[in-house]
Scaffold this active site. Structure first.
Site, PDB file in Angstrom:
ATOM      1  N   LYS A  41      19.916 -13.055   5.396  1.00 34.42           N
ATOM      2  CA  LYS A  41      21.227 -13.012   4.751  1.00 34.42           C
ATOM      3  C   LYS A  41      21.669 -14.435   4.409  1.00 34.42           C
ATOM      4  CE  LYS A  41      22.836  -8.794   7.055  1.00 34.42           C
ATOM      5  NZ  LYS A  41      23.892  -8.180   7.914  1.00 34.42           N
ATOM      6  N   HIS A 100       0.847  -1.190   0.000  1.00 36.68           N
ATOM      7  CA  HIS A 100       0.000   0.000   0.000  1.00 36.68           C
ATOM      8  C   HIS A 100       0.889   1.249   0.000  1.00 36.68           C
ATOM      9  CE1 HIS A 100      -4.030  -1.714   0.728  1.00 36.68           C
ATOM     10  NE2 HIS A 100      -3.361  -2.679   1.319  1.00 36.68           N
TER      11      HIS A 100
END
Length: 208
Positions: free
Chosen positions: A187, A120
């Protein structure tokens, strides 16, 4: 000009068509019963559990491959983008898939995963966020990926083939094939070394 093109180019007709198709942010019953089953692909042996919420609209694509399963209490929504799920893939209990999302073959999603290609906007402070425009960016989960429980995958991300995402991770950047990713933000901590024939730890220098 065809009927569909006429509706798309005429705001009044488009609004009427939207009301006929959409009710309270999900497809109306007549769409779920008499339209969706006949225009979207369901592969042989595929299963959508009865308690799942399949908000599948006719104006975007949806495909569920052979022997693929959407488990109980899931939500799958193609309202703002296509949702494509490959053969032999499993969407785990309580997971949420909001298009545009493409999931490959032999993918395992554990429980309570959120994969959403939707965002949004909030730039206009004179309007509530829910009334502002949405943006979309395709998420791709390639073949043979395993994603652990409670993972969030954000818009625009690609998770490469045969990669693993540890439970509880938040994936905000793409992950290369044959990698193990952990954390918030996720990661890469291991990659498969084809020359050595084993999974090897990745250092910060190697990642960059």
């Amino acid at each position: 000009m065809g009927l569909l093109s006429t509706i798309k180019t005429n705001p009044r007709l488009k609004k009427i068509a939207h009301k006929l198709i959409v009710g309270n942010a999900r497809p109306r019953r007549w769409v779920r019963w008499f339209v969706t089953p006949f225009i979207h692909h369901r592969g042989k042996g595929s299963v959508i559990r009865w308690s799942s919420r399949a908000d599948i609209f006719p104006f975007n694509s949806f495909s569920l491959g052979d022997n693929a399963t959407i488990e109980d209490f899931c939500t799958v929504n193609n309202g703002v983008g296509n949702v494509m799920i490959g053969d032999d893939s499993r969407i785990g209990l309580g997971s949420v898939i909001i298009g545009p999302v493409t999931i490959g073959k032999q993918v395992i999603l554990a429980q309570n995963i959120v994969i959403s290609g939707l965002n949004h906007t909030y730039a206009d402070i004179s309007l509530p966020t829910r009334l502002q425009k949405v943006t979309t960016s395709l998420i791709v989960v390639e073949d043979e990926v395993w994603i652990g429980a409670n993972v969030v995958v954000t818009a625009g991300v690609t998770i490469g083939k045969h990669s693993v995402v540890a439970g509880g991770s938040v994936v905000t950047k793409s992950i290369p094939p044959y990698s193990v990713a952990v954390g918030n933000p996720a990661k890469v901590v291991k990659r498969y070394d084809f020359e050595k024939g084993e999974w090897v730890k990745v250092t910060e220098v190697q990642i960059s």
